[in-house]
Design a protein around this motif. Structure first.
Motif, PDB file in Angstrom:
ATOM      1  N   PHE A 130       0.851  -1.182   0.000  1.00 32.46           N
ATOM      2  CA  PHE A 130       0.000   0.000   0.000  1.00 32.46           C
ATOM      3  C   PHE A 130       0.892   1.239   0.000  1.00 32.46           C
ATOM      4  O   PHE A 130       1.795   1.366   0.828  1.00 32.46           O
ATOM      5  CB  PHE A 130      -0.897   0.031   1.234  1.00 32.46           C
ATOM      6  CG  PHE A 130      -1.865  -1.118   1.319  1.00 32.46           C
ATOM      7  CD1 PHE A 130      -2.844  -1.293   0.354  1.00 32.46           C
ATOM      8  CD2 PHE A 130      -1.800  -2.017   2.367  1.00 32.46           C
ATOM      9  CE1 PHE A 130      -3.734  -2.351   0.429  1.00 32.46           C
ATOM     10  CE2 PHE A 130      -2.690  -3.080   2.457  1.00 32.46           C
ATOM     11  CZ  PHE A 130      -3.654  -3.246   1.488  1.00 32.46           C
ATOM     12  N   ILE A 131       0.625   2.165  -0.927  1.00 30.55           N
ATOM     13  CA  ILE A 131       1.407   3.399  -1.017  1.00 30.55           C
ATOM     14  C   ILE A 131       0.452   4.584  -1.004  1.00 30.55           C
ATOM     15  O   ILE A 131      -0.334   4.770  -1.931  1.00 30.55           O
ATOM     16  CB  ILE A 131       2.278   3.443  -2.282  1.00 30.55           C
ATOM     17  CG1 ILE A 131       3.167   2.192  -2.385  1.00 30.55           C
ATOM     18  CG2 ILE A 131       3.143   4.695  -2.283  1.00 30.55           C
ATOM     19  CD1 ILE A 131       4.045   2.165  -3.617  1.00 30.55           C
ATOM     20  N   SER A 132       0.510   5.375   0.069  1.00 26.60           N
ATOM     21  CA  SER A 132      -0.288   6.594   0.162  1.00 26.60           C
ATOM     22  C   SER A 132       0.566   7.787  -0.248  1.00 26.60           C
ATOM     23  O   SER A 132       1.794   7.705  -0.314  1.00 26.60           O
ATOM     24  CB  SER A 132      -0.837   6.770   1.581  1.00 26.60           C
ATOM     25  OG  SER A 132       0.203   6.679   2.534  1.00 26.60           O
ATOM     26  N   PHE A 133      -0.109   8.907  -0.501  1.00 22.83           N
ATOM     27  CA  PHE A 133       0.596  10.086  -1.033  1.00 22.83           C
ATOM     28  C   PHE A 133      -0.005  11.354  -0.467  1.00 22.83           C
ATOM     29  O   PHE A 133      -1.201  11.422  -0.172  1.00 22.83           O
ATOM     30  CB  PHE A 133       0.490  10.117  -2.559  1.00 22.83           C
ATOM     31  CG  PHE A 133       1.041  11.382  -3.171  1.00 22.83           C
ATOM     32  CD1 PHE A 133       2.399  11.543  -3.353  1.00 22.83           C
ATOM     33  CD2 PHE A 133       0.186  12.425  -3.520  1.00 22.83           C
ATOM     34  CE1 PHE A 133       2.914  12.720  -3.886  1.00 22.83           C
ATOM     35  CE2 PHE A 133       0.686  13.596  -4.057  1.00 22.83           C
ATOM     36  CZ  PHE A 133       2.053  13.745  -4.237  1.00 22.83           C
ATOM     37  N   GLY A 134       0.831  12.381  -0.327  1.00 22.91           N
ATOM     38  CA  GLY A 134       0.352  13.680   0.100  1.00 22.91           C
ATOM     39  C   GLY A 134       1.421  14.738  -0.104  1.00 22.91           C
ATOM     40  O   GLY A 134       2.568  14.434  -0.447  1.00 22.91           O
TER      41      GLY A 134
END
Length: 482
Positions: free
Chosen positions: A240-244
């Protein structure tokens, strides 16, 4: 990396594939009869809340959460049933008790999403930019008194129009998960999952070129690791790769962690890094992804519990990632040469005469990465002198086959595998000296061995000594690169 904030990924336990659903006509097995069941449902609308419904195997006056809440259960968890029950903090533990000593066999709670990141623990909720959320299931565990936690059966239900992704499963309906007490991350959202050798959900808010690159890279990367080590994973991996955004315009911030069978990463880019053509973003993010994926082989398919032995899995993961990305065309050969050169410099500068295995002390943990990478590079070059074409994947492949799935290894077993693949006793002696010390002459010994292996190290300050403040060794040649 073991835990980032972390030096990512972290103590690892096996995340098995989910158990098959039991035939409803069969009686439950004794072990299942004592299990706790919890149903988790994300609210369909309104505030971002979660419904938790527990069924206990026996009535109880109180239950204890198996993991600390760091104060968040008092501020964001509300007990709906039994009426009047509350969650009180007792030291580092959270205890849910019924009023007046009454007993209960079921619980119903409402939890509001919160994004606090506790020190040295897993973040419970990790948001994606499109409103999706990762939930850490380890926070759900309960037990009674001082007893060992009973098995936990978790049923996860997404909102309408969304899906749950957990442990290789991706469904718009209720999903059952039974894994280790350590827990895992489950994805709740509308994003699509890459399912080709790895189940992965990449934040759709990530710049499109970067997201498409990662989604294309993952299946090829996992296929390469599998083929070249000759050791397929015995579990369905998840990523899982989240971004911001990052408040610093020029920053590239990357953090995350690993859990059994799972890699969780968070990528934060400053405003100046959002340009499609930024030359640093794709190589650095790709290297992180490839490094953490390598730990599924050298930290989970096979595991070690050697004090001061993190150089084995961290250095191995560094070598895996650089070699794989160069072969897949993600980074140029010169990028790998520079990374190796800097690793030699930083390793020799920061050891300060101490054994590599002593690098667990504050401020020295990066030695496991840098010196571990150089050890891997020396081992690969030495093996190629005896057997042209041998690479780091073959060296680790030998070890993985010898210890078997979920087998344990230590330095002696790693050295034996290296030797079996052609690494010379001379090179192994230099590696052992670096690991065990003393390392008063590490600079001379390592540079001499690199020369014998064909690396052509060049000192930067002209007098053959390393500069004391800046990395200055440059490798004029790397024998296993074009």
């Amino acid at each position: 990396m073991r835990h980032k904030g972390l030096a990512i990924w972290m103590a690892l336990l096996f995340l098995g594939a989910c158990s098959a659903r039991r035939d409803a006509t069969r009686p439950p097995a004794p072990a299942q009869a004592s299990a706790i069941t919890v149903r988790v449902q994300r609210a369909a609308s309104g505030a971002d809340t979660w419904s938790l419904t527990y069924e206990l195997p026996t009535p109880s006056h109180s239950v204890r959460f198996t993991r600390p809440g760091h104060g968040s259960r008092q501020s964001h968890w509300r007990v709906l049933e039994p009426a009047g029950a509350s969650i009180e903090r007792q030291g580092d533990e959270d205890v849910l008790s019924a009023p007046d000593g009454s007993s209960f066999r079921s619980l119903r709670l409402e939890v509001s999403t919160y994004v606090e990141k506790p020190e040295k623990d897993y973040q419970v909720f990790i948001p994606y930019s499109d409103g999706a959320v990762l939930l850490y299931t380890g926070v759900l565990g309960l037990t009674f008194g001082e007893a060992e936690p009973p098995p936990l059966h978790v049923f996860l239900t997404p909102r309408p129009g969304e899906r749950v992704v957990v442990a290789g499963q991706s469904s718009e309906h209720e999903v059952r998960w039974e894994g280790s007490p350590q827990g895992t991350y489950a994805y709740f959202g509308a994003g699509s999952a890459v399912q080709d050798g790895v189940t992965a959900v990449v934040d759709p808010g990530m710049p499109r070129p970067l997201r498409e690159h990662i989604e294309s890279l993952l299946p090829r990367l996992f296929a390469l690791y599998t083929a070249r080590t000759g050791s397929p994973l015995t579990f369905e991996p998840a990523l899982f790769i989240s971004f911001g955004p990052s408040p610093n315009p020029g920053s590239i911030n990357m953090s995350g962690g690993t859990l059994p069978g799972l890699v969780q990463l968070d990528i934060r880019l400053g405003a100046n890094r959002l340009a499609d053509a930024d030359p640093e973003v794709i190589p650095r993010v790709s290297e992180l992804v490839a490094h953490e994926a390598a730990h599924l082989w050298n930290g989970e398919l096979a595991v070690h519990e050697v004090p001061g032995g993190d150089w084995m899995h961290e250095g191995g993961a560094e070598a895996f990632s650089l070699r794989a990305l160069a072969e897949l065309g993600t980074v140029p050969v010169e990028y790998v040469r520079t990374r190796l050169s800097d690793a030699v410099s930083e390793c020799l500068l920061k050891l300060e005469g101490a054994p590599l295995r002593a690098s667990s002390r504050p401020g020295k943990y990066t030695n496991y990465y840098r010196c571990g990478l150089i050890i891997s590079a020396m081992a690969e070059a030495s093996a190629r002198q005896a057997r042209p074409g041998t690479d780091i994947f073959a060296l680790w492949g030998r070890l993985l086959r010898e210890v078997g799935p979920r087998g344990h290894y230590d330095e002696a077993r790693l050295y034996a595998a290296f030797s079996s693949e052609g690494v010379s006793q001379r090179t192994l002696a230099v590696i052992r000296q670096l690991v065990d010390g003393p390392n008063v002459d590490a600079e001379a010994q390592v540079l001499a061995e690199l020369r014998l292996l064909g690396f052509e190290p060049q000192a930067c300050d002209g007098d053959g000594k390393l500069a004391r403040r800046t990395p200055c060794v440059r490798l004029g040649r790397v024998p296993f690169l074009p």
